[in-house]
Scaffold this active site. Structure first.
Site, PDB file in Angstrom:
ATOM      1  N   GLY A 154       5.251   6.171  -2.183  1.00 13.50           N
ATOM      2  CA  GLY A 154       5.830   7.124  -1.243  1.00 13.50           C
ATOM      3  C   GLY A 154       5.031   7.456  -0.003  1.00 13.50           C
ATOM      4  O   GLY A 154       5.472   7.206   1.126  1.00 13.50           O
ATOM      5  N   ASP A 183       3.603   4.131  -8.823  1.00 13.74           N
ATOM      6  CA  ASP A 183       2.852   2.961  -9.307  1.00 13.74           C
ATOM      7  C   ASP A 183       3.649   2.236 -10.379  1.00 13.74           C
ATOM      8  O   ASP A 183       3.692   0.999 -10.432  1.00 13.74           O
ATOM      9  CB  ASP A 183       1.497   3.387  -9.896  1.00 13.74           C
ATOM     10  CG  ASP A 183       0.510   3.830  -8.835  1.00 13.74           C
ATOM     11  OD1 ASP A 183       0.951   4.181  -7.723  1.00 13.74           O
ATOM     12  OD2 ASP A 183      -0.698   3.839  -9.117  1.00 13.74           O
ATOM     13  N   HIS A 243      -3.683  10.099 -12.184  1.00 17.95           N
ATOM     14  CA  HIS A 243      -2.757   9.147 -12.791  1.00 17.95           C
ATOM     15  C   HIS A 243      -3.445   7.814 -13.058  1.00 17.95           C
ATOM     16  O   HIS A 243      -2.831   6.745 -12.916  1.00 17.95           O
ATOM     17  CB  HIS A 243      -1.520   8.965 -11.895  1.00 17.95           C
ATOM     18  CG  HIS A 243      -1.838   8.503 -10.496  1.00 17.95           C
ATOM     19  ND1 HIS A 243      -2.687   9.157  -9.642  1.00 17.95           N
ATOM     20  CD2 HIS A 243      -1.403   7.413  -9.802  1.00 17.95           C
ATOM     21  CE1 HIS A 243      -2.763   8.498  -8.489  1.00 17.95           C
ATOM     22  NE2 HIS A 243      -1.991   7.439  -8.571  1.00 17.95           N
ATOM     23  N   SER A 284       6.050   8.759  -4.854  1.00 19.12           N
ATOM     24  CA  SER A 284       4.612   8.850  -4.667  1.00 19.12           C
ATOM     25  C   SER A 284       3.919   8.375  -5.948  1.00 19.12           C
ATOM     26  O   SER A 284       4.440   8.575  -7.057  1.00 19.12           O
ATOM     27  CB  SER A 284       4.228  10.293  -4.350  1.00 19.12           C
ATOM     28  OG  SER A 284       2.845  10.357  -4.061  1.00 19.12           O
ATOM     29  N   GLY A 285       2.754   7.754  -5.765  1.00 20.25           N
ATOM     30  CA  GLY A 285       2.064   7.139  -6.897  1.00 20.25           C
ATOM     31  C   GLY A 285       1.911   8.046  -8.121  1.00 20.25           C
ATOM     32  O   GLY A 285       2.312   7.675  -9.231  1.00 20.25           O
ATOM     33  N   LYS A 287      -6.383   5.308   2.635  1.00 21.82           N
ATOM     34  CA  LYS A 287      -5.169   5.094   3.438  1.00 21.82           C
ATOM     35  C   LYS A 287      -5.498   4.648   4.857  1.00 21.82           C
ATOM     36  O   LYS A 287      -4.830   3.777   5.416  1.00 21.82           O
ATOM     37  CB  LYS A 287      -4.295   6.346   3.420  1.00 21.82           C
ATOM     38  CG  LYS A 287      -3.491   6.476   2.121  1.00 21.82           C
ATOM     39  CD  LYS A 287      -2.525   7.652   2.165  1.00 21.82           C
ATOM     40  CE  LYS A 287      -1.539   7.641   0.999  1.00 21.82           C
ATOM     41  NZ  LYS A 287      -2.129   7.836  -0.316  1.00 21.82           N
ATOM     42  N   ASP A 309      -1.635   5.064 -14.876  1.00 21.13           N
ATOM     43  CA  ASP A 309      -0.622   4.345 -14.088  1.00 21.13           C
ATOM     44  C   ASP A 309      -1.274   3.300 -13.182  1.00 21.13           C
ATOM     45  O   ASP A 309      -0.744   2.198 -12.980  1.00 21.13           O
ATOM     46  CB  ASP A 309       0.188   5.309 -13.206  1.00 21.13           C
ATOM     47  CG  ASP A 309       0.960   6.328 -14.015  1.00 21.13           C
ATOM     48  OD1 ASP A 309       0.479   6.714 -15.093  1.00 21.13           O
ATOM     49  OD2 ASP A 309       2.036   6.750 -13.565  1.00 21.13           O
ATOM     50  N   ARG A 318      -2.893  -4.044 -14.243  1.00 19.07           N
ATOM     51  CA  ARG A 318      -2.714  -4.905 -15.419  1.00 19.07           C
ATOM     52  C   ARG A 318      -1.476  -5.797 -15.269  1.00 19.07           C
ATOM     53  O   ARG A 318      -1.527  -7.006 -15.528  1.00 19.07           O
ATOM     54  CB  ARG A 318      -2.596  -4.041 -16.684  1.00 19.07           C
ATOM     55  CG  ARG A 318      -2.397  -4.858 -17.928  1.00 19.07           C
ATOM     56  CD  ARG A 318      -2.212  -3.991 -19.184  1.00 19.07           C
ATOM     57  NE  ARG A 318      -1.704  -4.853 -20.228  1.00 19.07           N
ATOM     58  CZ  ARG A 318      -0.430  -5.182 -20.383  1.00 19.07           C
ATOM     59  NH1 ARG A 318       0.476  -4.669 -19.570  1.00 19.07           N
ATOM     60  NH2 ARG A 318      -0.049  -6.014 -21.317  1.00 19.07           N
ATOM     61  N   ASP A 347      -9.160   3.691  -4.967  1.00 16.10           N
ATOM     62  CA  ASP A 347     -10.394   4.396  -4.600  1.00 16.10           C
ATOM     63  C   ASP A 347     -11.458   4.190  -5.670  1.00 16.10           C
ATOM     64  O   ASP A 347     -11.313   4.682  -6.785  1.00 16.10           O
ATOM     65  CB  ASP A 347     -10.065   5.885  -4.422  1.00 16.10           C
ATOM     66  CG  ASP A 347     -11.250   6.671  -3.876  1.00 16.10           C
ATOM     67  OD1 ASP A 347     -12.380   6.143  -3.888  1.00 16.10           O
ATOM     68  OD2 ASP A 347     -11.027   7.810  -3.443  1.00 16.10           O
ATOM     69  N   HIS A 380      -4.826   4.697  -2.216  1.00 16.04           N
ATOM     70  CA  HIS A 380      -5.182   6.073  -2.565  1.00 16.04           C
ATOM     71  C   HIS A 380      -5.571   6.820  -1.289  1.00 16.04           C
ATOM     72  O   HIS A 380      -5.879   6.201  -0.266  1.00 16.04           O
ATOM     73  CB  HIS A 380      -6.315   6.075  -3.601  1.00 16.04           C
ATOM     74  CG  HIS A 380      -5.841   5.635  -4.951  1.00 16.04           C
ATOM     75  ND1 HIS A 380      -6.638   4.976  -5.849  1.00 16.04           N
ATOM     76  CD2 HIS A 380      -4.614   5.759  -5.536  1.00 16.04           C
ATOM     77  CE1 HIS A 380      -5.941   4.724  -6.943  1.00 16.04           C
ATOM     78  NE2 HIS A 380      -4.706   5.181  -6.771  1.00 16.04           N
TER      79      HIS A 380
HETATM   80  O1  LIG Z   1      -1.306   7.101  -5.861  1.00 17.28           O
HETATM   81  C1  LIG Z   1      -1.093   6.046  -5.320  1.00 17.28           C
HETATM   82  C2  LIG Z   1      -1.491   4.776  -5.967  1.00 17.28           C
HETATM   83  O2  LIG Z   1      -2.040   4.945  -7.244  1.00 17.28           O
HETATM   84  C3  LIG Z   1      -0.455   5.981  -4.007  1.00 17.28           C
HETATM   85  O3  LIG Z   1       0.572   6.925  -3.908  1.00 17.28           O
HETATM   86  P1  LIG Z   1       1.035   7.456  -2.494  1.00 17.28           P
HETATM   87  O4  LIG Z   1       1.282   6.282  -1.628  1.00 17.28           O
HETATM   88  O5  LIG Z   1       2.279   8.257  -2.734  1.00 17.28           O
HETATM   89  O6  LIG Z   1      -0.108   8.305  -1.980  1.00 17.28           O
END
Ligand SMILES: O=C(CO)COP(=O)(O)O
Length: 142
Positions: free
Chosen positions: A39, A64, A91, A58-59, A16, A94, A100, A84, A12
């Site tokens: 992404g 995800d 999301h 991207s997540g 990062k 997700d 899970r 995080d 997250h």
């Molecule tokens: O949201 C994420 C994992 O839940 C990560 O996505 P990105 O790598 O696109 O920021």
């Protein structure tokens, strides 16, 4: 020589820097494996490490879920997911689904640097270890 493993890396936004630092530290080890990422994480990792990374979406828009699908297909051997703990994600369903599926498929998962350090330095990683794939019996019938 360890067998090349398929490693998924996800972080997250607030995590990062932590993941990039960890990956930088372990670049030598990671360079022997196939890397996958969501992404934005993947773009940053490619830049930081100078290694090819198979990037999904991207997540928040499906990445995800795409990594979760690869877990269900039996492709992913290790998931490093620095989610995080201090900020809600739009999301979240997700995120929970990815974590899970990691448990469902008995994938080694690290959600912080201490766990990631231990997993990647394990002699079992890429070694003789045969990961047990759970048999859910009737519950896993297609
Ligand atoms: O949201 C994420 C994992 O839940 C990560 O996505 P990105 O790598 O696109 O920021």
């Amino acid at each position: 020589m360890p067998t090349a493993q398929h490693v998924a890396l996800v972080a997250h936004d607030n995590m990062k820097v932590e993941l990039l630092r960890w990956a930088g530290h372990n670049r030598g080890t990671l360079s022997a494996h196939h890397l996958y990422a969501t992404g934005t994480t993947g773009t940053m990792l490619e830049f930081e490490l100078g290694l090819p990374v198979h990037r999904f979406m991207s997540g928040p828009i499906g990445g995800d879920q795409q990594i979760g699908a690869k877990i269900a297909e039996g492709v992913i051997d290790l998931l490093v997911f620095f989610w995080d703990p201090l900020e809600a994600q739009p999301h979240d369903p997700d995120v929970r689904a990815l974590l899970r599926l990691g448990v469902v498929w008995n994938v080694p998962m690290a959600c912080n640097t201490a766990s990631a350090d231990l997993l990647i330095s394990s002699p079992l990683f890429g070694g003789e270890y045969e990961r047990h794939r759970p048999d859910y019996g009737q519950r896993s019938a297609p």
